[in-house]
Design an enzyme around this catalytic site. Sequence first.
Site, mmCIF file in Angstrom:
data_model
loop_
_atom_site.group_PDB
_atom_site.id
_atom_site.type_symbol
_atom_site.label_atom_id
_atom_site.label_comp_id
_atom_site.label_asym_id
_atom_site.label_seq_id
_atom_site.Cartn_x
_atom_site.Cartn_y
_atom_site.Cartn_z
ATOM 1 N N GLU A 33 11.292 -26.275 28.714
ATOM 2 C CA GLU A 33 12.475 -24.938 27.493
ATOM 3 C C GLU A 33 13.578 -25.498 27.713
ATOM 4 O O GLU A 33 14.348 -25.151 26.774
ATOM 5 C CB GLU A 33 12.186 -23.682 28.038
ATOM 6 C CG GLU A 33 10.685 -23.006 28.943
ATOM 7 C CD GLU A 33 10.423 -22.621 27.417
ATOM 8 O OE1 GLU A 33 11.185 -23.091 25.855
ATOM 9 O OE2 GLU A 33 8.878 -23.262 27.090
ATOM 10 N N HIS A 45 14.132 -28.341 24.641
ATOM 11 C CA HIS A 45 14.483 -27.204 23.960
ATOM 12 C C HIS A 45 15.903 -26.643 22.885
ATOM 13 O O HIS A 45 15.867 -26.825 22.607
ATOM 14 C CB HIS A 45 13.419 -25.905 23.502
ATOM 15 C CG HIS A 45 11.873 -26.765 23.611
ATOM 16 N ND1 HIS A 45 11.013 -27.181 22.512
ATOM 17 C CD2 HIS A 45 10.513 -25.635 24.188
ATOM 18 C CE1 HIS A 45 10.146 -27.808 22.769
ATOM 19 N NE2 HIS A 45 9.782 -26.123 23.126
ATOM 20 N N THR A 88 0.787 -1.053 -0.085
ATOM 21 C CA THR A 88 0.447 -0.197 -0.036
ATOM 22 C C THR A 88 0.810 1.361 0.045
ATOM 23 O O THR A 88 0.940 2.267 -0.527
ATOM 24 C CB THR A 88 -0.784 -0.334 1.043
ATOM 25 O OG1 THR A 88 -1.366 -1.816 1.755
ATOM 26 C CG2 THR A 88 -1.896 1.250 0.799
#
Length: 637
Positions: free
Chosen positions: A449, A452, A234
């Site tokens: 965590e 991971h 845009t």
Amino acid sequence: MPNSTSKKPQKKQNASNSARLVSFVFVVILICLAFVALLTPQTHLDEVPLSDVISRANDENGDIKKITVSGSEIKITLKDKDQPTQVSRKDGSGTLYEQGLVNKCEGKSGEELSSCQEKYPVIEYKEPTNIWSNIWDIAIIALPILAMIIFFSYLMRQAQSMNNQSMGFGKAKAKLYGPDKKKVKFEDVAGNEAAKQDLSEVVDFLKSPKKYEKLGAKIPRGVLLAGDPGTGKTLMARAVAGEANVPFFSISGSEFAEMFVGVGASRVRDLFSKAKKNAPSIIFIDEIDAVAHKRDARGGAGREDEQTLNQILVEMDGFDNDSGVIVIAATNRVDMLDKALLRPGRFDRHVNVTLPERKDRLEILKVHFKNKPTEKNVKLDELAAKTAGSSGADLANIANEAAITAAREGHKEITNNDITEAFERVAIGPERKSKVMNDYERKLTAYHEAGHAVVGHVLPDSDPVHKITIIPRGRTGGVTWFLPPEDRSYKNIYELKDILARAMGGRIAEKIVFGDDDVTTGASSDLKNVAELSKEMIVEEGMGTSTRNQVFPENSDVSYYTISTGKPYSEKTAELIDSEIKKLSDEAAKRAEAVLKANTKVLDRVAKALLENETIEEEDIAPLMEGAVLPAAAKLH
Ligand code: ADP
Ligand code: ZN
């Protein structure tokens, strides 16, 4: 002269604005009236026998204040009321007077009258008001209907009048950005040099069409900007208008989708006629895929969309070479577009607007931090480095969030910390420090965590760990963050498999530490990511073992779909795809488990550090991971 072309539509807009206001107010008043009529209490009157009324009226302790007789209807108002609450009817035998309903206070005056009226009812005779009460009854029914008719005919007129500007009630309208609005120039659009290069040609067409006409060149009619959401399509289109100093009309394809039947097409007609009147000018159609998706074998576009699309095509085909209107359309799904749209003479010029690379991200950040006071040591370059994959809109958002954060913290200038906080907010959502986790949940999250992180750290083709935290953010319990050291457009199969394995690392760590039965819901988004990525690898990237280099597009151009699967392949192939996907996620789980079992000490260390500090930054990760090993079972190559 450019100003005179822009004033005209401005004025027209004002006129139709006030027309819209008047009719809007009119409709609102009518609706209110209808409501009042509907809601006015139609007091229900209790029927009482006439003899009862007469005996109460003649009792000096009776409860009647007033009796109103009109025709055969007798309404009774009680002493403690202001409105009649009872009703009675005259029967055939003689006048009321003959039946005993006499006005006891007749002929009295002054003190006597008022003391009499305290005991006995006043009797009033009225002309029957049948006609008027009937009219009122009719009005009560008719008013709302009338209001509705007027309202709908108003809507229909709006639809037919093809007048963009006066479609009220928050409906879509082509916004006019005339030359007097703050202009956007190419310099406001950072990066995307190739796209700007392509579009500067369009600017030149708009500025000096004669130059091209003399040489017999056909001026382009449609330009298609293709690129991810938020990449500045845009902005780019507005910059073309700004550079060429022409008015800019914009509308979004998704707005058409909400319109009544037939409105879309008339809106298009109006938009084009307005643009032609203001030529040279630009029409911008955002999200054109919303109306121009493929009419594929399975049915495809609805009729309304088709009408809108056809109208766009008719208008573009009807352009003279010198109409001076250029249509710029934007989409993030070129592959979904109807081929008819892409034919020569329509949107035959394609400009790709890409996600910004690191140096472009820095430029975009500079644009958006330009008017924001920042501390001297703020490193936009670092932010640019860790925002791989972000669009221009994301970066603009981070800049704005950083300013908000700084203001909230009472800083005079935006600090590095404000920027980091803003980045993480935008990337995963705001910190939710208030979410209370009990000790068990905290420990579980910490191991999740850490799982991971350890898997990601150990596997050779994974990106390095950037940050680990067990502070809940957005909808996640904690976050382990991997950041690529540099931008890469392609990922190989080993990298993708390491991503799958490290995503599994969370749940596997929970399983190793807390046992198999303690399966929690904390890993659902990890599992979803694994499912999505492994499907993509098989279906789109040709990475299956028995389907290597074979892809199974679901939205391709093929006009043949198997009935049983609804996809362009057989049931057998569908089964094969499923088994290949399962192979990938099973392998990922095995590798994650191998890594974590070989590194239990490291896993404990990282989890403990998380429980203590909640967050571990990149620089503190290496020492924690010391001694981590890659077991043979997790090796791929
Ligand atoms: P699109 O139309 O591609 O979805 P927009 O043009 O609406 O994206 O971009 C949204 C916002 O993001 C812009 O208003 C601008 O603030 C910012 N932005 C996007 N790309 C850029 C860029 N290249 N340079 C500067 N700002 C940008
Ligand atoms: Zn997880």
